[in-house]
Design a protein around this motif. Structure first.
Motif, PDB file in Angstrom:
ATOM      1  N   HIS A  17     107.676   2.184 -43.333  1.00 33.34           N
ATOM      2  CA  HIS A  17     106.413   0.873 -43.824  1.00 33.34           C
ATOM      3  C   HIS A  17     106.623  -0.065 -43.878  1.00 33.34           C
ATOM      4  O   HIS A  17     106.251  -1.270 -43.566  1.00 33.34           O
ATOM      5  CB  HIS A  17     105.829   1.243 -45.037  1.00 33.34           C
ATOM      6  CG  HIS A  17     104.973   2.739 -44.107  1.00 33.34           C
ATOM      7  ND1 HIS A  17     103.768   2.950 -44.389  1.00 33.34           N
ATOM      8  CD2 HIS A  17     105.545   4.382 -44.559  1.00 33.34           C
ATOM      9  CE1 HIS A  17     103.510   4.442 -44.545  1.00 33.34           C
ATOM     10  NE2 HIS A  17     104.024   5.085 -44.827  1.00 33.34           N
ATOM     11  N   LYS A  18     107.610  -0.243 -44.763  1.00 33.72           N
ATOM     12  CA  LYS A  18     108.498  -1.676 -45.218  1.00 33.72           C
ATOM     13  C   LYS A  18     108.979  -2.493 -44.277  1.00 33.72           C
ATOM     14  O   LYS A  18     108.756  -3.589 -43.467  1.00 33.72           O
ATOM     15  CB  LYS A  18     108.948  -1.639 -45.180  1.00 33.72           C
ATOM     16  CG  LYS A  18     109.020  -1.100 -47.767  1.00 33.72           C
ATOM     17  CD  LYS A  18     110.328  -0.795 -48.085  1.00 33.72           C
ATOM     18  CE  LYS A  18     109.550  -0.047 -49.731  1.00 33.72           C
ATOM     19  NZ  LYS A  18     110.880   0.356 -50.465  1.00 33.72           N
ATOM     20  N   PHE A  19     109.493  -1.456 -42.549  1.00 32.23           N
ATOM     21  CA  PHE A  19     109.933  -2.329 -41.390  1.00 32.23           C
ATOM     22  C   PHE A  19     108.960  -2.518 -40.968  1.00 32.23           C
ATOM     23  O   PHE A  19     108.736  -3.790 -40.298  1.00 32.23           O
ATOM     24  CB  PHE A  19     110.509  -1.052 -40.977  1.00 32.23           C
ATOM     25  CG  PHE A  19     110.812  -1.677 -39.560  1.00 32.23           C
ATOM     26  CD1 PHE A  19     112.196  -2.392 -38.742  1.00 32.23           C
ATOM     27  CD2 PHE A  19     109.716  -0.795 -38.225  1.00 32.23           C
ATOM     28  CE1 PHE A  19     111.739  -2.543 -37.428  1.00 32.23           C
ATOM     29  CE2 PHE A  19     109.869  -0.748 -36.890  1.00 32.23           C
ATOM     30  CZ  PHE A  19     111.289  -2.167 -36.391  1.00 32.23           C
ATOM     31  N   VAL A  20     107.432  -1.843 -40.720  1.00 32.65           N
ATOM     32  CA  VAL A  20     106.621  -2.689 -39.893  1.00 32.65           C
ATOM     33  C   VAL A  20     105.387  -4.190 -40.958  1.00 32.65           C
ATOM     34  O   VAL A  20     106.018  -5.306 -39.763  1.00 32.65           O
ATOM     35  CB  VAL A  20     105.383  -1.789 -39.752  1.00 32.65           C
ATOM     36  CG1 VAL A  20     104.263  -2.135 -39.420  1.00 32.65           C
ATOM     37  CG2 VAL A  20     105.785  -0.550 -39.204  1.00 32.65           C
ATOM     38  N   LYS A  21     106.171  -4.211 -41.843  1.00 27.96           N
ATOM     39  CA  LYS A  21     105.385  -5.136 -42.650  1.00 27.96           C
ATOM     40  C   LYS A  21     105.640  -6.439 -42.378  1.00 27.96           C
ATOM     41  O   LYS A  21     105.639  -7.203 -42.174  1.00 27.96           O
ATOM     42  CB  LYS A  21     105.591  -4.322 -44.409  1.00 27.96           C
ATOM     43  CG  LYS A  21     104.074  -3.504 -44.258  1.00 27.96           C
ATOM     44  CD  LYS A  21     104.266  -3.228 -45.669  1.00 27.96           C
ATOM     45  CE  LYS A  21     102.934  -2.479 -46.275  1.00 27.96           C
ATOM     46  NZ  LYS A  21     102.837  -2.254 -47.603  1.00 27.96           N
ATOM     47  N   GLU A  22     107.059  -6.285 -42.731  1.00 24.14           N
ATOM     48  CA  GLU A  22     108.628  -7.704 -42.185  1.00 24.14           C
ATOM     49  C   GLU A  22     108.264  -7.872 -40.690  1.00 24.14           C
ATOM     50  O   GLU A  22     108.226  -8.586 -40.427  1.00 24.14           O
ATOM     51  CB  GLU A  22     110.104  -6.856 -41.917  1.00 24.14           C
ATOM     52  CG  GLU A  22     110.998  -8.017 -42.059  1.00 24.14           C
ATOM     53  CD  GLU A  22     112.046  -7.846 -43.446  1.00 24.14           C
ATOM     54  OE1 GLU A  22     112.583  -8.970 -42.716  1.00 24.14           O
ATOM     55  OE2 GLU A  22     112.060  -7.120 -43.656  1.00 24.14           O
TER      56      GLU A  22
END
Length: 108
Positions: A17-22
């Motif tokens: 999820h953090k990857f996608v947000k970044e």
């Protein structure tokens, strides 16, 4: 002949999820969507496993996909995958329209 790539990103502690947000925050998603030949670039969250994110990535043809893979954006994506320690499972589908007009496939 469209090519669709399904990429399942999996991590721990919501790292996918953090990857996608970044990816969004850095503008990479918008840049990829503007690349010539990109037909679809969409992330989907799993209801079955909240540590998995599915990317559906579709390109007009192999040439467009090859150009994308050689672009500087791919280096940034690889860096982010490493940063978030993600594992990937990849599926590739090639559109086959050869029998679209075949009578046996047309519902009457």
């Amino acid at each position: 002949m469209a090519i669709t790539i399904n990429i399942y990103y999996e991590g721990k502690n919501k790292s996918a999820h953090k990857f996608v947000k970044e990816m969004y925050a850095l503008g990479l998603v918008d840049k990829i969507r503007r690349e010539e030949g990109n037909l679809k670039y969409a992330y989907h969250f799993s209801l079955e496993n909240d540590e998995v994110i599915l990317l559906i990535d579709q390109w007009s043809d192999q040439e467009a996909l090859d150009k994308h893979h050689l672009s500087p954006i791919m280096e940034e994506i690889a860096r982010l995958r490493e940063k978030y320690d993600l594992k990937m499972k990849v599926e590739r589908y090639v559109e086959d329209i050869s029998d679209v007009n075949d009578e046996k496939y047309i519902r009457k």
